[in-house]
Every structure is written in structure tokens, then in C-alpha cells.
Design a protein around this motif. Structure first.
Motif, short mmCIF file in Angstrom:
data_model
loop_
_atom_site.label_atom_id
_atom_site.label_comp_id
_atom_site.label_asym_id
_atom_site.label_seq_id
_atom_site.Cartn_x
_atom_site.Cartn_y
_atom_site.Cartn_z
N LEU A 1 -75.88 -3.21 -29.42
CA LEU A 1 -75.24 -1.96 -29.88
C LEU A 1 -74.21 -2.63 -28.60
N GLY A 2 -72.80 -1.90 -29.69
CA GLY A 2 -71.24 -2.13 -29.32
C GLY A 2 -71.01 -1.03 -27.51
N ASP A 3 -69.91 -2.22 -27.01
CA ASP A 3 -69.27 -1.15 -25.82
C ASP A 3 -68.75 0.24 -26.12
N GLY A 4 -68.33 -0.01 -28.17
CA GLY A 4 -67.79 1.59 -28.33
C GLY A 4 -66.56 1.05 -28.20
N PHE A 5 -65.91 0.75 -27.29
CA PHE A 5 -63.59 0.00 -27.50
C PHE A 5 -63.47 1.42 -26.10
N ALA A 6 -63.82 2.42 -25.42
CA ALA A 6 -62.60 2.83 -24.49
C ALA A 6 -62.61 2.23 -23.33
N ARG A 7 -64.09 2.43 -23.08
CA ARG A 7 -64.03 2.14 -21.47
C ARG A 7 -64.67 0.97 -21.22
N ARG A 8 -64.69 -0.10 -21.69
CA ARG A 8 -65.62 -1.21 -21.87
C ARG A 8 -66.01 -1.66 -20.54
N GLU A 9 -66.02 -1.65 -19.35
CA GLU A 9 -66.50 -1.33 -18.27
C GLU A 9 -68.28 -1.29 -18.31
N ARG B 1 -56.10 4.15 -19.87
CA ARG B 1 -57.14 4.48 -19.57
C ARG B 1 -57.30 5.60 -19.19
N HIS B 2 -56.59 5.80 -18.30
CA HIS B 2 -56.97 7.13 -16.50
C HIS B 2 -56.00 7.65 -16.78
N TRP B 3 -55.32 9.05 -17.33
CA TRP B 3 -54.03 9.58 -17.48
C TRP B 3 -53.61 9.28 -15.73
#
Length: 542
Positions: A334-342, A126-128
Motif C-alpha cells: 500500500l502506498g502513501d497516497g502522496f498527500a501527507r507523506r509523514e 500542504r497546510h494552509w
């Protein structure tokens, strides 16, 4: 030169490529696993050496086919390097192959992300910087390929080459070390067809209907994902014109996705209804809760009473189910939005949470996180992935929810104030890429699901059965499913699942988005399709 000697170089190339592919796969998986475990440790749950090793070995066994397929990007990269490096000092060949391998794997990550249905296919990239660490496996594979396909003498190796190769190997070692550092149920199933059940399509032609709510007089409100609110008579006939919604100045209703609808417990007095929307915000998406009065003219005085805070620029919040508790406060999921689950474990934002609000949008004084200065507005529970359904048992007042896992680990939870439901520290599922999300299925201090599905059924709507139509089902949980295209009936006793579930299969050929229990005890559900349907299920014996 005989035929065998002419074929020998090519066989050596093929074997060398397969070995380098294996090396890349092993190194990449090991690094990726350590990055994931680092994130779990950063959430305050230390991963001991034994757990770290077993989790990594599991990834090597299960995640290998996916990472191996990604590593095929080395084939064109090595072919290009072979062409470019002709005439170059043989000692520089490892450098060329290392750079091409590294670049190819990193480029493959980004191409996959561009086409994958989720923001990032491999969570460890996820992080470059993390992406480059995992992609460094391609550099190790490139060096392996170079050494296996070309015999060269030590005198061919120049000092710069030694420096670069040493640096590449050091990067791999540092990648593993850096990745490991911490940043500051078995259920019994009974399948049934609709024998004994009467299944009627009451209405069709609803574009992707999302939710259903009953008014006190038996009429129904139906939301469509595209933004329309529909009114249906008690017999299911849907009015041709959508119910007008007064403009909401906080966001563009026309560009938003309409999700849930709920009727105020005192509707007969105040005519209030609640709608949830998903809409754009600061480069990402969020969810808002809108309250208005339902009149003959439509929804009047519609105003936003709550908007979820993603916590950072470009982040997203998903979810959007509404339920009223016995004290007439409401819970909004509300969901975690998928990108950064932490982010689901960070109380400073609304991703992966539920909130409890008064009906005017204010925060109740007895909310569990109200004394924490850094807590986001209205937090009720934390640690959710993607809640899809929520329902209150009318007899006990207990609040239940369901949520999507990734690949497996769909859950039903008993929602209790202030509790942590674990995502992504604990889950029974694995990632879409087959990589491990966490080594933990359960941990002390974290609420375990009452019920879980592995493999996934993709739960959607949810209801607690109460009615005369099916008296034997009283208190059981009904869950509509997207992937399963069925309704799951979970048998309950004293507020807990008995472990028995029945799969109610209907010959409808579509995913089921929502399920509700009508005033007379009939079961109503919506199909998730472009020409969606409102369907009623009743007893064939009545």
C-alpha cells in the motif's frame, strides 16, 4: 530632460524588481526548508544545526529556479499595486506592496496545486498555515521593491505604516522560527538491445493492462485498469469477452480501478484468485483486496477480504500488489497516497505500509505489530512511498519489492517483518519541485534499499527469474520500468545485488507496466498504453 535621465527610473524599477525577486526566493526557500525539517523532527529524528544548515543551503542552490519561477507572480502583483497606490501617502506604499506580494505568492501556490499531477506541488505548503508562512516571503519582497523604487523621507512614514511594516518583518522572523519548531549507490549498467532474444507480441488491443498471472495449466489472467479481467490461452490469444466478476457489495466495481491479480497457491484444490482494486472511500481513495472462485462462468463469490484504512477523512491509499509467502499467507502493498507523506510512519493507518494476511483476510497471530493496540490491521512493514512491484524468490522464500521515489530514489527492498523502510525520513531522491525531502539518505534503525536508481526509472512490475530459458539469469531480479521503457535485470548473489544491472531494451515505444516469468522460463510483459500489448521474450538460440 535628456534621454539618460528619462531611462533612469525604468532601469531602477527593473533592478528593484530583480532584487525583490531574489529576496523573495531566498526567504521563501529558507522558510520552506525549515517546515520540511520540522516534519522530519516530528517523526523522532532530530536534525542538528549542521545538517539543518547544509540542507537549507542545498535547497537554496537546487530549489532556487523553481521558487524563482513561482516568484514571477510578483510582477503582475506589483504592477497592480503601483496603479492602485497612486495618490496614496508614500508611507503606505510598503504596506500595499507587502500585501500584494504575499497574496500573489500564496495564490501561485494554489494555482500550481490545481494543475500539478500530485495533490501538492510544494510539500511545505500542504497546510494552509504553512502555505501562508512560505508566502510571507512575498511580503518581504514587496517591502524591498517599494523601498528600492521610491525615495521617500522619514516624515512620509505614518505611525500605522511603521506598525504594519514592523508586523510584516516580525511575521517573517516568526515564520522561520515556527517552521523550525517540531509539531506535538553507484551501479554498473550494461545496455543491450534484443539481439540474442526473441521478442513476440502475443496479443494487442488491451486497454491499459496492469497485471498478469499464470494459472497452473499455462493460461493467463490479465487485469485492465478500467476494471476488466481477461483470460488468455497459453499461446497468448485473449478471449473476446471479459471474465465476469460477481458484484462486490462493499464498493462499485464498475467505478473502481482493477490492479493486481494473484492465483492461490492451492488453486487446483480451491480455484481461488485474488484481485486488488483502487476505489473511492470517504472523500479519498483506498485499496481493497477481493477473493473469489474462478469457474467457467467467471469469478464467483467475489468478496472483499481487506480494505485499507487511510486514517483520516479525504486521505488516499495507493499501491495494491499481492504476493504469497512460503507459509501461504499473503502480503499486500500500500502506498502513501502522496498527500501527507509523514503518514507512512504512523502505524495507526495503512498509508505507506504492507500488510500480511491469511487467505481469508484474517490477521496471522505472529504478525509483527499485532501486540500494538494502536496499530492498523495486519501491518507487516512501514515507511514505503509507492510500492509498484513485489515478488518472492522461489528458491529462498525471500520477499522483495520495488517502489517509486520522487525525483530519484527509486528502490528495491528486501521485505522483512516489522521493519521500517524510511519514507520520508530517508530517501536518495529529492522532491518533484527540486526541494529536499529530507537531509538523510540512511539512518540507523531504518532499512536501506538493496538497490536504488537516481535518476528515476519509474519501476513497475517485478519478478525473480527461475527457468530453463535463460539459465545464467537464475535468481536475478527483473524490474519493468515506465520511464525507462525497458526491463532492468539486476544481478543477484546470495540474495543481494552484485551492483551489476543490464538494461533490456525492446523496440516497442511504450512504457512497460508488468513483467512475469512464465512456466517455461519465458519472460512476459505488458505495455502501459491505450492499445496495450502482451509480449513474450525468449532465447533466440532455443
Amino acid at each position: 530632460m535628456n534621454k539618460a535621465s528619462r531611462q533612469h527610473p525604468w532601469s531602477r524599477v527593473v533592478i528593484a524588481f530583480l532584487i525583490s525577486l531574489l529576496v523573495t526566493m531566498i526567504v521563501g526557500i529558507v522558510v520552506h526548508s525549515q517546515i520540511i525539517l520540522r516534519e522530519i523532527s516530528a517523526l523522532g529524528h532530530e536534525v542538528d544545526l549542521g545538517t539543518r544548515m547544509s540542507s537549507t543551503v542545498s535547497d537554496l542552490l537546487v530549489f532556487a529556479p523553481v521558487f524563482g519561477a513561482i516568484s514571477l507572480a510578483l510582477l503582475p502583483a506589483f504592477a497592480l499595486s503601483s496603479f492602485v497606490s497612486r495618490g496614496v501617502n508614500r508611507g503606505l506604499r510598503p504596506v500595499a506592496y507587502a500585501l500584494s506580494g504575499w497574496t500573489a505568492i500564496y495564490a501561485a501556490f494554489r494555482v500550481i496545486d490545481a494543475f500539478a499531477p500530485m495533490p501538492v506541488f510544494l510539500a511545505g505548503t500542504r497546510h494552509w498555515i504553512d502555505g501562508l508562512l512560505v508566502a510571507s516571503a512575498g511580503a518581504v519582497g514587496g517591502i524591498s521593491y517599494s523601498c528600492l523604487t521610491k525615495r521617500f523621507e522619514l516624515r512620509d512614514i505614518t505611525r500605522p505604516t511603521i506598525t504594519v511594516v514592523s508586523a510584516a518583518c516580525s511575521i517573517w522572523i516568526v515564520a522561520i522560527l515556527a517552521a523550525s519548531l517540531t509539531r506535538p549507490s553507484v551501479q554498473s549498467i550494461a545496455a543491450s538491445s534484443h539481439s540474442g532474444l526473441k521478442v513476440e507480441t502475443l496479443a494487442s488491443g488491451l486497454p491499459f493492462p496492469w497485471s498478469l498471472a499464470f494459472l497452473p495449466d499455462g493460461r493467463m489472467l490479465i487485469t485492465e485498469r478500467g476494471g476488466n479481467l481477461r483470460m488468455a490461452a497459453s499461446d497468448g490469444r485473449v478471449e473476446e469477452s471479459a471474465v465476469p466478476i460477481a458484484p462486490v457489495s462493499d464498493f462499485d466495481v464498475l467505478g473502481a480501478r482493477l490492479l493486481d491479480v494473484a492465483v492461490d497457491p492451492e488453486f487446483m484444490v480451491n480455484q481461488s484468485i485474488y484481485l486488488s482494486f483502487s476505489h473511492a472511500l470517504a472523500g479519498g481513495d483506498t485499496a481493497s483486496l477481493v477473493k473469489g472462485r474462478l469457474t467457467q462462468k467467471g469469478v464467483e463469490g467475489a468478496a472483499v477480504i481487506f480494505t485499507a484504512d487511510p486514517g483520516e477523512q479525504g486521505a488516499s491509499v495507493s499501491g495494491g500488489r499481492i504476493a504469497f509467502l512460503e507459509d501461504r499467507t499473503l502480503v499486500f502493498t500500500l502506498g502513501d497516497g502522496f498527500a501527507r507523506r509523514e503518514a507512512a510512519q504512523d502505524i495507526s493507518n495503512h498509508r505507506g505500509k504492507s500488510v500480511r494476511l491469511n487467505r481469508d483476510g484474517s490477521v496471522p497471530a505472529d504478525n509483527p505489530f499485532v501486540e500494538k493496540q494502536d496499530a492498523a490491521l495486519g501491518l507487516y512493514t512501514i515507511g514505503h512511498r509507492h510500492p509498484q512491484g513485489v515478488a518472492v524468490d522461489p528458491r529462498s522464500g525471500r520477499l522483495y519489492s520495488n517502489e517509486h521515489g520522487a525525483r530519484g530514489g527509486d528502490e528495491i527492498n528486501l521485505m522483512l517483518p516489522g521493519r521500517n523502510y524510511g519514507w520520508p525520513i530517508t530517501t536518495h531522491g529529492i522532491d518533484y519541485s527540486f526541494a529536499r525531502i529530507t537531509p538523510f539518505a540512511e539512518l540507523p534503525g531504518i532499512e536501506s534499499p538493496l538497490f536504488q536508481w537516481t535518476p528515476s526509472v519509474a519501476p513497475s512490475g517485478m519478478a525473480i527469474y527461475a527457468g530453463a530459458e535463460f539459465p545464467d539469469w537464475e535468481g536475478d531480479i527483473l524490474v519493468s520500468t515506465l520511464r525507462g521503457r525497458s526491463i532492468r535485470k539486476i544481478e543477484m548473489s546470495d540474495g543481494k545485488p552484485t551492483g551489476q544491472q543490464e538494461v533490456l531494451v525492446f523496440d516497442i515505444g511504450a512504457r512497460i507496466r508488468d513483467v512475469r516469468v512464465g512456466p517455461g522460463g519465458g519472460i512476459y510483459f505488458l505495455t502501459d498504453e491505450e492499445v496495450g500489448r502482451l509480449v513474450r521474450v525468449s532465447s533466440a538460440q532455443r
